[in-house]
Design an enzyme around this catalytic site. Sequence first.
Site, PDB file in Angstrom:
ATOM      1  N   SER A   9      39.975  27.863  43.715  1.00 39.38           N
ATOM      2  CA  SER A   9      41.386  27.501  43.594  1.00 39.38           C
ATOM      3  C   SER A   9      41.592  26.012  43.828  1.00 39.38           C
ATOM      4  CB  SER A   9      42.223  28.277  44.604  1.00 39.38           C
ATOM      5  OG  SER A   9      41.871  29.626  44.591  1.00 39.38           O
TER       6      SER A   9
HETATM    7  N1  SAH Z   1      39.100  32.323  47.213  1.00 37.81           N
HETATM    8  C1  SAH Z   1      38.118  31.821  46.255  1.00 37.81           C
HETATM    9  C2  SAH Z   1      38.598  31.856  44.820  1.00 37.81           C
HETATM   10  C3  SAH Z   1      38.890  33.242  44.350  1.00 37.81           C
HETATM   11  S1  SAH Z   1      38.706  33.506  42.611  1.00 37.81           S
HETATM   12  C4  SAH Z   1      37.636  30.430  46.636  1.00 37.81           C
HETATM   13  O1  SAH Z   1      38.092  29.871  47.648  1.00 37.81           O
HETATM   14  O2  SAH Z   1      36.751  29.899  45.942  1.00 37.81           O
HETATM   15  C5  SAH Z   1      39.014  35.246  42.653  1.00 37.81           C
HETATM   16  C6  SAH Z   1      37.840  36.064  43.136  1.00 37.81           C
HETATM   17  O3  SAH Z   1      38.283  37.406  43.267  1.00 37.81           O
HETATM   18  C7  SAH Z   1      36.667  36.086  42.159  1.00 37.81           C
HETATM   19  O4  SAH Z   1      35.507  35.604  42.791  1.00 37.81           O
HETATM   20  C8  SAH Z   1      36.538  37.568  41.792  1.00 37.81           C
HETATM   21  O5  SAH Z   1      35.193  37.999  41.640  1.00 37.81           O
HETATM   22  C9  SAH Z   1      37.193  38.241  42.972  1.00 37.81           C
HETATM   23  N2  SAH Z   1      37.693  39.593  42.728  1.00 37.81           N
HETATM   24  C10 SAH Z   1      38.427  40.056  41.700  1.00 37.81           C
HETATM   25  N3  SAH Z   1      38.679  41.368  41.844  1.00 37.81           N
HETATM   26  C11 SAH Z   1      38.110  41.746  43.035  1.00 37.81           C
HETATM   27  C12 SAH Z   1      38.016  42.980  43.751  1.00 37.81           C
HETATM   28  N4  SAH Z   1      38.556  44.112  43.304  1.00 37.81           N
HETATM   29  N5  SAH Z   1      37.345  42.975  44.916  1.00 37.81           N
HETATM   30  C13 SAH Z   1      36.768  41.857  45.397  1.00 37.81           C
HETATM   31  N6  SAH Z   1      36.817  40.665  44.773  1.00 37.81           N
HETATM   32  C14 SAH Z   1      37.488  40.607  43.589  1.00 37.81           C
END
Ligand code: SAH
Length: 214
Positions: free
Chosen positions: A60
């Site tokens: 993000s």
């Molecule tokens: N917080 C992160 C960015 C998140 S991007 C940072 O600081 O870099 C969103 C993330 O959510 C992705 O890595 C994706 O794999 C994860 N995601 C999506 N659906 C999910 C689920 N059901 N359970 C766990 N992770 C999930």
Amino acid sequence: MSSAEQKMQFIFHLRQQGILDERVLTAMETVDRGVFITGTFAGRAYEDMPLPIPCGQTISQPSVVARMTQALNVGPRDTVLEIGTGSGYQAAVLSQLARRVYTIDRHRRLVEEATGRFQRLGLSNVTAMTADGSRGLPAIAPFDRILVTAAAEDPPGPLLAQLREGGTMVVPVGQSHSVQRLIKAVRGPGGVEYEELGDVRFVPLVEGLGQDEI
Ligand code: SAH
């Protein structure tokens, strides 16, 4: 520009964006975003923009990380659950403010890489796990704070149920790939109260584990 100057500009920019909580600003200053981005985009770590990370996901934008962290209002005794570890950057920022952080991602590769970064940075109060985060982490619940960093169509019921009374959840809500509303949910004695905090854009929350882990 020297790295000290870059850091000053970074914090100045966050203040301009309305991040006024000194604890959040200190956490953002302490955690070096450069550690969480490798490869082609490494040189752009200090720009206020989302960047690609492996498994087709994104780290993000720092101002969004700061905004969500500020909205979550984490206290030093709090146990926090993050859904969507990604690079591990947001979890590392939370680790500066909370007693304990659990973070879950559906991609094992991201969890392994993030765990390596937490170890290198000496962040001993963060644990990353591979699981479907839409189910939360019932073995550890209840949580004081829950932060979802992927967009859900509705605030996920299992996560609300794992919030302790008086606890807060921050989650982007809306149709995947379009703009979402950032929602703050506070679980009070009479039910859950919702507040809208403006627009954000996140990758979708997807049920089940990543393709590569099945
Ligand atoms: N917080 C992160 C960015 C998140 S991007 C940072 O600081 O870099 C969103 C993330 O959510 C992705 O890595 C994706 O794999 C994860 N995601 C999506 N659906 C999910 C689920 N059901 N359970 C766990 N992770 C999930």
